[in-house]
Design a protein around this motif. Structure first.
Motif, PDB file in Angstrom:
ATOM      1  N   CYS A  12       5.702 -15.012   2.932  1.00 20.45           N
ATOM      2  CA  CYS A  12       5.949 -13.752   3.641  1.00 20.45           C
ATOM      3  C   CYS A  12       7.026 -13.961   4.705  1.00 20.45           C
ATOM      4  O   CYS A  12       6.889 -14.784   5.603  1.00 20.45           O
ATOM      5  N   PRO A  13       8.157 -13.253   4.582  1.00 19.42           N
ATOM      6  CA  PRO A  13       9.301 -13.532   5.458  1.00 19.42           C
ATOM      7  C   PRO A  13       9.014 -13.303   6.938  1.00 19.42           C
ATOM      8  O   PRO A  13       9.476 -14.071   7.778  1.00 19.42           O
ATOM      9  N   GLN A  50      -6.616  -4.281   8.408  1.00 25.23           N
ATOM     10  CA  GLN A  50      -5.270  -4.415   7.845  1.00 25.23           C
ATOM     11  C   GLN A  50      -5.261  -5.316   6.620  1.00 25.23           C
ATOM     12  O   GLN A  50      -5.880  -6.380   6.638  1.00 25.23           O
ATOM     13  N   ALA A  52      -2.415  -6.678   5.430  1.00 23.69           N
ATOM     14  CA  ALA A  52      -1.014  -7.075   5.480  1.00 23.69           C
ATOM     15  C   ALA A  52      -0.869  -8.219   6.469  1.00 23.69           C
ATOM     16  O   ALA A  52      -1.610  -8.298   7.441  1.00 23.69           O
TER      17      ALA A  52
ATOM     18  N   GLY B  41      15.521 -11.661   2.242  1.00 23.17           N
ATOM     19  CA  GLY B  41      14.335 -12.373   2.723  1.00 23.17           C
ATOM     20  C   GLY B  41      13.057 -11.927   2.053  1.00 23.17           C
ATOM     21  O   GLY B  41      12.087 -12.674   1.992  1.00 23.17           O
ATOM     22  N   LYS B  42      13.044 -10.702   1.557  1.00 22.40           N
ATOM     23  CA  LYS B  42      11.834 -10.181   0.902  1.00 22.40           C
ATOM     24  C   LYS B  42      11.846 -10.414  -0.604  1.00 22.40           C
ATOM     25  O   LYS B  42      10.985  -9.914  -1.314  1.00 22.40           O
ATOM     26  N   ILE B  58      13.739 -16.141   1.446  1.00 21.17           N
ATOM     27  CA  ILE B  58      13.632 -16.484   2.867  1.00 21.17           C
ATOM     28  C   ILE B  58      14.337 -17.813   3.171  1.00 21.17           C
ATOM     29  O   ILE B  58      14.963 -17.965   4.216  1.00 21.17           O
ATOM     30  N   GLY B 127      -0.215  -0.821   5.476  1.00 22.10           N
ATOM     31  CA  GLY B 127      -1.026  -1.936   5.992  1.00 22.10           C
ATOM     32  C   GLY B 127      -2.497  -1.804   5.641  1.00 22.10           C
ATOM     33  O   GLY B 127      -3.283  -2.706   5.864  1.00 22.10           O
ATOM     34  N   CYS B 133       6.011  -4.828   0.339  1.00 17.70           N
ATOM     35  CA  CYS B 133       6.359  -6.247   0.188  1.00 17.70           C
ATOM     36  C   CYS B 133       5.259  -6.965  -0.580  1.00 17.70           C
ATOM     37  O   CYS B 133       4.257  -7.392   0.006  1.00 17.70           O
ATOM     38  N   ILE B 135       5.301  -9.867  -2.144  1.00 16.82           N
ATOM     39  CA  ILE B 135       5.126 -11.306  -1.894  1.00 16.82           C
ATOM     40  C   ILE B 135       4.385 -11.546  -0.576  1.00 16.82           C
ATOM     41  O   ILE B 135       3.770 -12.578  -0.395  1.00 16.82           O
ATOM     42  N   CYS B 136       4.443 -10.570   0.347  1.00 21.52           N
ATOM     43  CA  CYS B 136       3.700 -10.729   1.607  1.00 21.52           C
ATOM     44  C   CYS B 136       2.221 -10.455   1.396  1.00 21.52           C
ATOM     45  O   CYS B 136       1.363 -11.221   1.821  1.00 21.52           O
ATOM     46  N   ASP B 137       1.906  -9.348   0.785  1.00 23.46           N
ATOM     47  CA  ASP B 137       0.553  -8.798   0.873  1.00 23.46           C
ATOM     48  C   ASP B 137      -0.297  -8.939  -0.388  1.00 23.46           C
ATOM     49  O   ASP B 137      -1.479  -8.595  -0.375  1.00 23.46           O
ATOM     50  N   PRO B 139      -1.958 -11.387  -1.729  1.00 22.47           N
ATOM     51  CA  PRO B 139      -3.234 -12.105  -1.647  1.00 22.47           C
ATOM     52  C   PRO B 139      -4.422 -11.259  -1.174  1.00 22.47           C
ATOM     53  O   PRO B 139      -5.567 -11.659  -1.361  1.00 22.47           O
ATOM     54  N   PHE B 140      -4.157 -10.103  -0.579  1.00 21.53           N
ATOM     55  CA  PHE B 140      -5.273  -9.261  -0.123  1.00 21.53           C
ATOM     56  C   PHE B 140      -5.880  -8.443  -1.256  1.00 21.53           C
ATOM     57  O   PHE B 140      -6.819  -7.690  -1.051  1.00 21.53           O
ATOM     58  N   PHE B 141      -5.337  -8.569  -2.446  1.00 20.88           N
ATOM     59  CA  PHE B 141      -5.806  -7.728  -3.540  1.00 20.88           C
ATOM     60  C   PHE B 141      -6.459  -8.546  -4.650  1.00 20.88           C
ATOM     61  O   PHE B 141      -6.397  -8.202  -5.824  1.00 20.88           O
TER      62      PHE B 141
END
Lengths: 79, 307
Positions: A12-13, A50, A52, B41-42, B58, B127, B133, B135-137, B139-141
């Motif tokens: 995550c950037p 959250q 995120a 970066g994303k 990144i 959120g 994004c 690649i950021c989020d 893992p929450f799913f």
């Protein structure tokens, strides 16, 4: 000394930027990789509502996202 | 107020390259950027940037940032430019935190932002299930059902990023065909978890405290359906980040800044635009970097003629 935890994922950037920012200001922190630790991920979602990252925990207070202003205030960092 | 030769707005491949070229020409330069992340970066993995195959987005941005910091160039990070104003033969740059800078020339290299879906529920649940994004989020799913909106490259890439975690992935595309590259389509079609739905327009994201369902309209049958879902990843393309120069330079119908590609100069002499923000075809890192170099050299020439 503040107790600081960073909830993040490796790719995550904004997590990378946040960690870099903390290091630059000599803030020690514990890093929690939520992609490897589903329990911590669940706990983070429960506490913050959250799904995120990054999320920063400073002495029990949560900051969602790389919110430079709030983080600087909570950690007494001068910009 | 201090007067700069050049202010570069944006810290992506175009802005950073322009900065390096300007520094080598000893121009008194300031680079203003919100961050060194942006679209690159994303991005998970980049395979078409010269010399660095397979690098993550990144990491590439970190390299760009290290590279520019080797030069004598002033950088204002965490600053968003909100307005550029013409002040006689100079330009005044205003930021969100109310800083003002004066310059003889400007290179706009702000790139593009994710295009919002603009349906009820989208903003409310950012959120809390809505994400731009993957690649950021992702893992929450874990073991959850998610929808990816958009059947282009970024939609398919998001679906593939989610594979490791989600149990079901719906791709909703409004048109009647997929526009993602064949290589991505092939990969996605191999996966049982991924379902591709064409002719579906998302109407609403619903839930209490977090995303729980999604309403979509079938454009063929004209019927509306509700599907239970825990996450929505919006990947319907991007819009140029040009609002802060509206009225100052000419735009095309897509709000991209019109430039003369010989120099990257805009309709306003002294203002140049490089990379994804201008009306050039094919938005690529290497093209943006090339244009950054061209714009900086054109600025050098412009300043010589000015004095």
């Amino acid at each position: 000394m503040n107790k600081v935890k960073v909830y993040s994922t490796p790719v995550c950037p904004y997590c990378v930027s946040l960690k870099e920012f903390l290091k630059k200001h000599n803030v020690d922190f514990e890093e929690i990789d939520v992609s490897q630790n589903q329990e911590a991920a669940r706990e983070m979602v429960e506490k913050t509502g959250q799904m995120a990252v990054p999320v920063l925990e400073i002495d029990g207070e949560f900051v969602v996202g790389f919110d430079r202003k709030r983080i600087s205030k909570l950690l007494n960092i001068e910009n | 107020m201090e007067l700069y030769d050049l202010i570069i707005i944006g810290g992506g491949p175009a802005g950073v390259t322009a900065g390096i070229y300007a520094a080598r020409k000893k121009l008194k330069t300031l680079l203003v950027t919100e961050d060194f992340i942006g679209q690159v970066g994303k991005t998970g993995q980049i395979d078409n940037y010269l010399g660095l195959p397979g690098i993550s987005g990144i990491e590439l941005m970190e390299k760009f940032k290290e590279h520019i910091k080797k030069f004598e160039i002033e950088i204002q990070e965490a600053e968003k430019v909100v307005r550029v104003k013409k002040e006689k033969e100079f330009f005044l740059i205003k930021t969100g935190s109310k800083k003002n800078f004066l310059t003889k020339s400007v290179i706009i290299a702000t790139g593009r932002d994710p295009r919002p879906l603009e349906v009820p529920g989208e903003k409310e649940f950012i959120g809390q299930g809505v994400s731009y994004c993957s690649i950021c989020d992702a893992p929450f799913f874990q073991d959850k059902a998610v929808a990816v909106i958009g059947g282009g490259n970024s939609g398919f890439e998001a679906a593939l990023d989610l594979l490791k975690y989600a149990k079901r992935i719906f791709i909703f595309e409004r048109s009647d065909k997929i526009i993602a590259d064949e290589i991505l389509q092939e990969e996605a079609k191999k996966e049982k978890k991924i379902e591709i739905h064409l002719n579906k327009e998302v109407k609403k994201i619903e839930g209490r405290g977090k995303v729980q369902s999604l309403l979509y309209h079938d454009l063929k049958t004209k019927k509306t359906f509700q599907v239970p879902i825990d996450g929505v990843f919006v990947q319907i393309g991007t819009i140029p980040a040009t609002a802060f120069v509206k009225g100052l330079v000419e735009f095309n119908e897509a709000d991209e800044i019109k430039v003369d590609f010989k120099t990257c100069q805009t309709s306003c002499p002294g203002i140049f635009a490089a990379g994804d923000v201008n009306d050039g075809k094919w938005k690529q890192i290497i093209i943006a970097a090339g244009e950054g170099a061209r714009a900086a050299l054109a600025v050098y020439k412009y300043l010589q003629n000015m004095n």
